[in-house]
Motif scaffolding. Structure first.
Motif, PDB file in Angstrom:
ATOM      1  N   ARG A 138       0.801  -1.214   0.000  1.00  0.00           N
ATOM      2  CA  ARG A 138       0.000   0.000   0.000  1.00  0.00           C
ATOM      3  C   ARG A 138       0.841   1.275   0.000  1.00  0.00           C
ATOM      4  O   ARG A 138       0.387   2.337   0.386  1.00  0.00           O
ATOM      5  CB  ARG A 138      -1.021   0.005   1.140  1.00  0.00           C
ATOM      6  N   TRP A 152     -14.167   5.879  -4.723  1.00  0.00           N
ATOM      7  CA  TRP A 152     -12.951   6.456  -5.289  1.00  0.00           C
ATOM      8  C   TRP A 152     -13.286   7.748  -6.008  1.00  0.00           C
ATOM      9  O   TRP A 152     -14.233   7.815  -6.781  1.00  0.00           O
ATOM     10  CB  TRP A 152     -12.295   5.467  -6.246  1.00  0.00           C
ATOM     11  N   TRP A 155     -10.310   8.924  -1.503  1.00  0.00           N
ATOM     12  CA  TRP A 155     -11.615   8.291  -1.312  1.00  0.00           C
ATOM     13  C   TRP A 155     -12.589   9.310  -0.740  1.00  0.00           C
ATOM     14  O   TRP A 155     -12.269  10.024   0.214  1.00  0.00           O
ATOM     15  CB  TRP A 155     -11.499   7.104  -0.362  1.00  0.00           C
ATOM     16  N   SER A 196      -5.837   7.037   0.979  1.00  0.00           N
ATOM     17  CA  SER A 196      -5.916   5.615   1.324  1.00  0.00           C
ATOM     18  C   SER A 196      -5.268   5.295   2.666  1.00  0.00           C
ATOM     19  O   SER A 196      -5.782   4.465   3.425  1.00  0.00           O
ATOM     20  CB  SER A 196      -5.259   4.762   0.235  1.00  0.00           C
TER      21      SER A 196
END
Length: 156
Positions: A18, A107, A114, A128
């Motif tokens: 991530r 999204w 987001w 995120s």
């Protein structure tokens, strides 16, 4: 024209851990210029990396001439439940109130973040790294969001 700003295109690749790999289109093709765990640092990594790739001072890579493309991450589904786990560097007490709140995420490409609908808070933009995409959500939290959506409330 040696001092004219360069037009630079960069893109972000979402890594399995991530983090965000930043790639710049250079004279010899795409070059990985750095990796960051914060979306707020992506443009800085791209700008500084582009300066290195092109061998110019960073000042030649102006914000207005830097295009960064961040695609939707491979994790997260439209409308899925998430939990806000961080307010980041914000010192605004209002932002701290949202930490721990569960909501539904969508999204929002133009912001590379987001859009999260939170009961009692309305909707907000979150990178995120500020969200847990595998939260345990209680029936009470589900009911609170349903009430929020039915009432059209924007804040309490």
């Amino acid at each position: 024209m040696a001092d004219a700003p360069l037009h630079v295109r960069a893109r972000v690749r979402h890594e399995p851990d991530r983090s965000y790999a930043v790639l710049v289109d250079g004279p010899d093709g795409e070059v990985l210029v750095g990796v960051t765990r914060q979306t707020g640092q992506v443009r800085t990594v791209a700008r500084e990396g582009a300066a290195q790739v092109f061998g110019v001072p960073v000042e030649r890579i102006s914000e207005e001439h830097l295009q960064v493309v961040m695609p939707r991450p491979p994790y997260g589904e439209e409308g899925q439940w998430v939990r806000v786990v961080s307010a980041g560097e914000s010192t605004d007490p209002e932002d701290r109130l949202e930490v721990g709140t569960a909501g539904q995420a969508y999204w929002f490409g133009p912001e590379a973040a987001w859009l999260v609908v939170l009961p009692g808070f309305g909707a907000g933009m979150y990178p995120s790294e500020h969200l847990d995409f595998e939260p345990v959500v209680s029936p009470e939290e589900v009911a609170a969001l349903e009430r929020h959506l039915r009432s059209g409330e924007s804040s309490e």
